[in-house]
Design an enzyme around this catalytic site. Structure first.
Site, mmCIF file in Angstrom:
data_model
loop_
_atom_site.group_PDB
_atom_site.id
_atom_site.type_symbol
_atom_site.label_atom_id
_atom_site.label_comp_id
_atom_site.label_asym_id
_atom_site.label_seq_id
_atom_site.Cartn_x
_atom_site.Cartn_y
_atom_site.Cartn_z
ATOM 1 N N CYS A 148 0.861 -1.183 0.000
ATOM 2 C CA CYS A 148 0.000 0.000 0.000
ATOM 3 C C CYS A 148 0.892 1.225 0.000
ATOM 4 O O CYS A 148 1.700 1.409 0.912
ATOM 5 C CB CYS A 148 -0.934 0.009 1.201
ATOM 6 S SG CYS A 148 -1.888 1.541 1.360
ATOM 7 N N HIS A 176 -4.181 -4.264 -10.102
ATOM 8 C CA HIS A 176 -5.042 -3.102 -10.344
ATOM 9 C C HIS A 176 -5.672 -3.178 -11.724
ATOM 10 O O HIS A 176 -5.026 -3.574 -12.695
ATOM 11 C CB HIS A 176 -4.242 -1.803 -10.237
ATOM 12 C CG HIS A 176 -3.752 -1.525 -8.854
ATOM 13 N ND1 HIS A 176 -4.507 -0.856 -7.920
ATOM 14 C CD2 HIS A 176 -2.587 -1.855 -8.246
ATOM 15 C CE1 HIS A 176 -3.812 -0.772 -6.794
ATOM 16 N NE2 HIS A 176 -2.657 -1.381 -6.963
ATOM 17 N N GLU A 215 -10.914 -0.591 -3.211
ATOM 18 C CA GLU A 215 -9.795 -1.445 -2.818
ATOM 19 C C GLU A 215 -10.273 -2.838 -2.428
ATOM 20 O O GLU A 215 -11.234 -2.991 -1.669
ATOM 21 C CB GLU A 215 -9.025 -0.820 -1.651
ATOM 22 C CG GLU A 215 -8.243 0.422 -2.048
ATOM 23 C CD GLU A 215 -7.145 0.734 -1.046
ATOM 24 O OE1 GLU A 215 -6.324 -0.167 -0.750
ATOM 25 O OE2 GLU A 215 -7.109 1.876 -0.561
ATOM 26 N N CYS A 260 -5.464 5.673 -2.644
ATOM 27 C CA CYS A 260 -4.712 4.422 -2.797
ATOM 28 C C CYS A 260 -3.427 4.742 -3.534
ATOM 29 O O CYS A 260 -3.457 5.155 -4.705
ATOM 30 C CB CYS A 260 -5.529 3.393 -3.561
ATOM 31 S SG CYS A 260 -4.644 1.834 -3.885
#
Length: 295
Positions: A71, A168, A217, A226
């Site tokens: 993260c 992602h 997320e 994010c």
């Protein structure tokens, strides 16, 4: 258990110094402390631990208790924590994560770290390593997933998939503010082409160096920011020819500055990290608690 609440542009986590504390069940603890009604309230739990490979280790857990590889907002807060708490005198450190070792440089004001620039590493575009099963959406297994059609919830999108240590899916929309993210976010997260689920960035391009973004997320739902998602979105914008390699990403919690270096293929992220409060919480077997807090 002593803890510190911190956030990076609104992406907030509960941080525990595991040089001093022991967390026996981090998955259950993450679920409990993240609850915004009965716990402390956060997007997850981050453990700051000793490392044999780097200066420190960051072990992070989502609000649902699942382990996360990386993260960007949390790693900036880890860097600020260890500097502000005099756990290091260096102004650049290495941090071990499940996504590999990352490197952070501090901006210091009045002996505190107020901003952190992180070497986020090289983006991964191989669909097998993300992972994403592109055969379910386009019928082939190409080398990259760029501007690929996908149907989610009966609506057609174009997605670009990038891993920054975690998966992602970046899609472009005309209206970020009016997006019904609570319904469409879970549909992307659990789409069958993402075997390990996915983080999804919904992006509107404002100009050739600025984008607006909201994020769903994996394991936490919508968050105010994010860091890895901002990096993935910036990479996707370059791959699609929408922006240059220096991009300001405007999120609900604030802005991040992302640079994708053409010579090294390294993505850099710079943004703030802020302390909210310190506290202690008593956890028993039924996860009932009493807490004391201090600014």
């Amino acid at each position: 258990m002593k803890f510190t609440k911190m956030h990076g542009i609104g992406n907030d986590y509960v941080y525990v110094n595991c040089f001093e504390e022991t967390v026996a069940d981090p998955q259950e603890t993450a679920r409990f402390v993240s609850d915004r009604h009965f716990g402390i309230g956060s997007d997850g739990l981050v453990l700051i631990k000793p490392s044999k490979q780097a200066d420190f280790e960051m072990a992070m857990y989502n609000a649902d208790g699942s382990r996360s590889e990386m993260c960007g907002n949390a790693i900036r807060c880890v860097a600020k924590y260890v500097y502000d708490h005099h756990m290091t005198e260096k102004t650049d450190i290495s941090i071990e994560t499940l996504a590999g070792i990352k490197y952070a440089e501090f901006t210091i004001e009045e002996e505190k770290a107020v901003a952190v620039r992180v070497n986020m590493g090289r983006p991964q575009l191989d669909p097998k390593k993300l992972p994403v099963d592109v055969s379910l959406v386009r019928g082939d297994t190409g080398e990259k997933v760029v501007d690929c059609p996908i149907t989610v919830g009966g609506r057609d999108y174009r997605m670009t998939c990038v891993s920054m240590g975690n998966p992602h899916c970046v899609v472009y929309v005309d209206d970020v503010d009016g997006l019904e993210l609570a319904s469409v976010g879970p549909e992307f997260e659990h789409h069958p082409c993402f075997p390990n689920r996915v983080n999804t960035e919904f992006v509107k391009v404002l100009d050739d160096h600025t984008i607006q973004m909201r994020v769903w997320e994996r394991g936490s739902g919508e968050t105010l920011a994010c860091g890895t998602g901002a990096c993935a979105a910036a990479v996707a914008c370059v791959l699609n020819g929408y922006t240059g390699r220096q991009v300001t990403v405007k999120l609900l919690g604030g802005d991040l500055e992302i640079t994708w270096d053409a010579n090294t293929d390294i993505v850099y992220m710079k943004g703030p990290a802020e302390h909210v409060f310190d506290g202690s919480i008593l956890l028993d077997s039924e996860k009932q608690s009493t807490a004391s807090l201090s600014k």
